[in-house]
Design a protein around this motif. Structure first.
Motif, PDB file in Angstrom:
ATOM      1  N   LEU A  28       2.239   8.966  -4.876  1.00 43.91           N
ATOM      2  CA  LEU A  28       3.071   8.939  -3.520  1.00 43.91           C
ATOM      3  C   LEU A  28       2.447   8.024  -2.732  1.00 43.91           C
ATOM      4  O   LEU A  28       3.112   7.264  -1.770  1.00 43.91           O
ATOM      5  CB  LEU A  28       3.242  10.353  -3.065  1.00 43.91           C
ATOM      6  N   GLY A  29       1.059   7.834  -2.578  1.00 43.37           N
ATOM      7  CA  GLY A  29       0.506   6.943  -1.755  1.00 43.37           C
ATOM      8  C   GLY A  29      -0.487   7.231  -1.345  1.00 43.37           C
ATOM      9  O   GLY A  29      -0.814   8.529  -0.709  1.00 43.37           O
ATOM     10  N   GLU A  77      18.888   8.649   2.570  1.00 44.36           N
ATOM     11  CA  GLU A  77      19.275   7.833   1.467  1.00 44.36           C
ATOM     12  C   GLU A  77      17.858   7.632   0.570  1.00 44.36           C
ATOM     13  O   GLU A  77      16.711   7.725   0.915  1.00 44.36           O
ATOM     14  CB  GLU A  77      19.505   6.518   1.637  1.00 44.36           C
ATOM     15  N   VAL A  78      17.899   7.662  -0.866  1.00 46.54           N
ATOM     16  CA  VAL A  78      16.954   7.483  -1.626  1.00 46.54           C
ATOM     17  C   VAL A  78      16.381   5.943  -1.342  1.00 46.54           C
ATOM     18  O   VAL A  78      17.108   5.124  -1.108  1.00 46.54           O
ATOM     19  CB  VAL A  78      17.409   7.579  -3.132  1.00 46.54           C
ATOM     20  N   THR A  79      14.988   5.799  -1.311  1.00 45.57           N
ATOM     21  CA  THR A  79      14.303   4.712  -1.238  1.00 45.57           C
ATOM     22  C   THR A  79      13.394   4.347  -2.527  1.00 45.57           C
ATOM     23  O   THR A  79      12.423   4.977  -2.973  1.00 45.57           O
ATOM     24  CB  THR A  79      13.218   4.727  -0.304  1.00 45.57           C
ATOM     25  N   PRO A  80      14.222   3.530  -3.572  1.00 46.43           N
ATOM     26  CA  PRO A  80      13.635   3.374  -4.794  1.00 46.43           C
ATOM     27  C   PRO A  80      12.270   3.034  -4.862  1.00 46.43           C
ATOM     28  O   PRO A  80      11.847   2.091  -3.874  1.00 46.43           O
ATOM     29  CB  PRO A  80      14.613   2.530  -5.532  1.00 46.43           C
ATOM     30  N   ASP A  81      11.189   3.411  -5.528  1.00 46.20           N
ATOM     31  CA  ASP A  81       9.937   2.991  -5.808  1.00 46.20           C
ATOM     32  C   ASP A  81       9.605   2.785  -7.189  1.00 46.20           C
ATOM     33  O   ASP A  81       9.993   3.521  -8.148  1.00 46.20           O
ATOM     34  CB  ASP A  81       9.058   4.180  -5.519  1.00 46.20           C
ATOM     35  N   PRO A  82       9.231   1.732  -7.774  1.00 48.16           N
ATOM     36  CA  PRO A  82       9.133   1.535  -9.280  1.00 48.16           C
ATOM     37  C   PRO A  82       8.330   2.605 -10.047  1.00 48.16           C
ATOM     38  O   PRO A  82       8.529   2.511 -11.294  1.00 48.16           O
ATOM     39  CB  PRO A  82       8.546   0.024  -9.288  1.00 48.16           C
ATOM     40  N   ALA A  83       7.511   3.082  -9.090  1.00 50.65           N
ATOM     41  CA  ALA A  83       6.626   4.202  -9.970  1.00 50.65           C
ATOM     42  C   ALA A  83       7.377   5.350 -10.174  1.00 50.65           C
ATOM     43  O   ALA A  83       6.738   6.214 -11.058  1.00 50.65           O
ATOM     44  CB  ALA A  83       5.486   4.427  -9.229  1.00 50.65           C
ATOM     45  N   PHE A  84       8.558   5.501  -9.465  1.00 51.21           N
ATOM     46  CA  PHE A  84       9.253   6.713  -9.827  1.00 51.21           C
ATOM     47  C   PHE A  84      10.781   6.603 -10.240  1.00 51.21           C
ATOM     48  O   PHE A  84      11.423   7.350 -10.912  1.00 51.21           O
ATOM     49  CB  PHE A  84       9.356   7.425  -8.342  1.00 51.21           C
ATOM     50  N   GLU A  85      11.351   5.484  -9.804  1.00 53.03           N
ATOM     51  CA  GLU A  85      12.883   5.232  -9.937  1.00 53.03           C
ATOM     52  C   GLU A  85      13.084   5.342 -11.469  1.00 53.03           C
ATOM     53  O   GLU A  85      12.466   4.944 -12.352  1.00 53.03           O
ATOM     54  CB  GLU A  85      13.207   3.790  -9.592  1.00 53.03           C
ATOM     55  N   ASN A  86      14.165   6.135 -11.846  1.00 48.66           N
ATOM     56  CA  ASN A  86      14.647   6.674 -12.964  1.00 48.66           C
ATOM     57  C   ASN A  86      13.774   7.130 -13.841  1.00 48.66           C
ATOM     58  O   ASN A  86      13.965   7.529 -15.412  1.00 48.66           O
ATOM     59  CB  ASN A  86      15.332   5.320 -13.824  1.00 48.66           C
ATOM     60  N   LEU A  87      12.611   7.646 -13.501  1.00 47.92           N
ATOM     61  CA  LEU A  87      11.639   8.340 -14.324  1.00 47.92           C
ATOM     62  C   LEU A  87      11.640  10.019 -14.208  1.00 47.92           C
ATOM     63  O   LEU A  87      12.046  10.335 -13.107  1.00 47.92           O
ATOM     64  CB  LEU A  87      10.058   7.780 -14.010  1.00 47.92           C
ATOM     65  N   ARG A 145       0.844  -1.213  -0.087  1.00 51.91           N
ATOM     66  CA  ARG A 145      -0.105   0.027   0.095  1.00 51.91           C
ATOM     67  C   ARG A 145       0.995   1.235  -0.131  1.00 51.91           C
ATOM     68  O   ARG A 145       1.031   1.895   1.197  1.00 51.91           O
ATOM     69  CB  ARG A 145      -0.849   0.013   1.132  1.00 51.91           C
ATOM     70  N   ARG A 146       1.682   1.453  -1.165  1.00 54.65           N
ATOM     71  CA  ARG A 146       2.589   2.475  -1.259  1.00 54.65           C
ATOM     72  C   ARG A 146       2.249   3.814  -0.506  1.00 54.65           C
ATOM     73  O   ARG A 146       1.272   4.328  -0.876  1.00 54.65           O
ATOM     74  CB  ARG A 146       2.832   2.572  -2.538  1.00 54.65           C
ATOM     75  N   GLY A 147       3.369   4.151   0.456  1.00 51.24           N
ATOM     76  CA  GLY A 147       3.172   5.434   1.134  1.00 51.24           C
ATOM     77  C   GLY A 147       4.553   5.968   1.214  1.00 51.24           C
ATOM     78  O   GLY A 147       5.502   5.173   0.962  1.00 51.24           O
ATOM     79  N   LEU A 148       4.684   7.287   1.414  1.00 50.68           N
ATOM     80  CA  LEU A 148       5.794   7.842   1.695  1.00 50.68           C
ATOM     81  C   LEU A 148       5.788   8.359   3.340  1.00 50.68           C
ATOM     82  O   LEU A 148       5.196   9.302   3.700  1.00 50.68           O
ATOM     83  CB  LEU A 148       5.825   9.161   0.922  1.00 50.68           C
ATOM     84  N   SER A 149       6.719   7.542   3.915  1.00 50.52           N
ATOM     85  CA  SER A 149       6.772   7.722   5.510  1.00 50.52           C
ATOM     86  C   SER A 149       7.339   8.949   5.931  1.00 50.52           C
ATOM     87  O   SER A 149       7.048   9.466   6.922  1.00 50.52           O
ATOM     88  CB  SER A 149       7.434   6.433   6.039  1.00 50.52           C
TER      89      SER A 149
END
Length: 415
Positions: A309-310, A217-227, A196-200
């Motif tokens: 973002l969530g 540190e970066v916390t890579p998320d597939p919906a954002f990473e390298n986009l 349940r993707r969220g940004l803590s």
């Protein structure tokens, strides 16, 4: 942004029973855009057993850019039923089982919001997103659109961009990826990748704008990473700096201008509303040209960005007391707010129209209007966070010599 407390979770798993779903819409924002086609295939034990296909009359003009993508124009939906005519029946047909789709989080949001508004129901189905699965399997690929997958897997040469056709191709891509995982011993993430993707690191500051906590540190998320994300226009609920920090925290890239490398153009609410009426910024127009040229570029409103973002953002902690000033010139009318303190235990804050900055009405539990603020009220940006919430309001009236009276108000969210 609309809280979706009952929304299901995104899972990555091998399932044989599901309903594959695709919606065609006038845009990406469930609050401002409309569903114009539903396509779904019911699968049991890995085999399709039933289909659902329906054009929907959105009750308004379908933007030309949308028609150029999927071919659905005003004439095609002229005699089609409205969403209110068919949604309840479709939800019953779909049931409460697993949903499968490509980039299906957007489709789920449209279903969730419309089901709640029209039918008084919650869509709490868990769902498998084949886009998320593709990003898990092919992290080195910059693009994992449905049209990319069907070519990569030699399923078809072109995506038709119609609901049922896209559903069929999505099922084929899902089967291909599952077979690829089984043949190569590739495991699913722990716990079926349930998310349940969220940004803590997200919280509300004293001004009620969404804030981003520092993150080492970066916390890579597939919906954002390298986009690559580009912002245009003023955001309503977050400063641009905080929005860009959120992108960075999740491994995304912030671009300054729209280029062929842009994946998302996020438009502030003012810009998005203006575009619906035909007034588009230069960034928007450039993004549309790139879309038609086949670029992997989505134009979304800031609310859809918050969805990415969530949904937990809507439940972010708020300060116990919001303070704002109610000035006489900023009000259309104030009814009987007495001098001294006013404790209104049940006060709802409701947007009453769809203007760029809608009016806000404060009502008691029995429906008495305490104050109606005009769309130009400076305090709107502060109290917009209370939209649809129940609050405890305390207002103290002040009479200044030689000027109009005003109220110092405090609002505490009850629920």
């Amino acid at each position: 942004m609309i809280p979706r407390e009952h929304k299901g979770a995104s899972v990555l798993a091998d399932r044989k029973d599901y309903v594959a779903l695709d919606l065609e819409t006038t845009g990406y924002d469930p609050r401002l855009d409309e569903i114009i086609e539903i396509g779904a295939i019911k699968v049991r034990n890995g085999q399709p057993i039933d289909r659902y296909g329906q054009l929907i009359n959105p009750g308004r003009h379908i933007p030309n850019i949308v028609t150029e993508i999927h071919g659905i124009d005003d004439g095609m939906v002229k005699n089609a039923p409205t969403l209110a005519d068919v949604l309840s029946e479709f939800l019953d047909w779909m049931g409460d089982g697993l949903i499968l789709g490509h980039n299906v989080n957007f489709d789920i949001n449209f279903l969730y919001d419309n089901a709640e508004d029209i039918c008084g129901k919650y869509v709490g189905n868990d769902f498998i997103d084949t886009l998320r699965l593709a990003r898990y399997l092919y992290p080195e690929e910059r693009h994992n659109r449905l049209q990319d997958l069907i070519v990569r897997f030699d399923i078809a040469e072109d995506q038709e961009h119609r609901a049922l056709a896209d559903v069929e191709q999505t099922i084929a891509c899902y089967r291909w990826m599952i077979r690829h995982m089984n043949e190569n011993g590739i495991p699913f993430p722990a716990g079926d990748g349930r998310s349940r993707r969220g940004l803590s690191s997200l919280f509300r500051g004293g001004d009620q704008l969404l804030q981003i906590a520092p993150q080492d540190e970066v916390t890579p998320d597939p919906a954002f990473e390298n986009l690559t994300f580009v912002f245009t226009g003023a955001l309503k609920k977050m400063t641009r700096a905080n929005a860009q920090q959120a992108v960075t925290n999740l491994g995304g890239i912030n671009g300054k201008t729209v280029t062929k490398d842009t994946n998302y153009l996020i438009t502030g609410s003012t810009d998005y509303n203006a575009a619906l009426k035909g007034s588009k910024s230069s960034k928007w127009l450039k993004a549309e040209k790139l879309q038609l040229a086949g670029q992997d570029l989505n134009i979304i409103s800031e609310d859809v960005f918050y969805d990415m973002l969530g949904d937990s953002i809507a439940q972010a902690p708020t300060q116990s007391q919001l303070k704002f000033k109610i000035t006489q010139p900023a009000c259309k009318k104030i009814l009987e707010i007495p001098s001294g303190n006013l404790d209104a235990k049940e006060v709802s804050v409701l947007a009453v129209d769809d203007r760029t900055k809608p009016s806000i009405v404060l009502k008691t539990q029995d429906g008495e209007i305490l104050a109606e603020f005009s769309s130009r009220m400076k305090a709107y940006e502060t109290i917009a966070a209370l939209d649809g919430r129940t609050i405890e309001l305390t207002a103290t009236k002040h009479d200044e010599f030689g000027s109009a009276p005003y109220f110092n108000a405090k609002a505490k969210i009850i629920r």
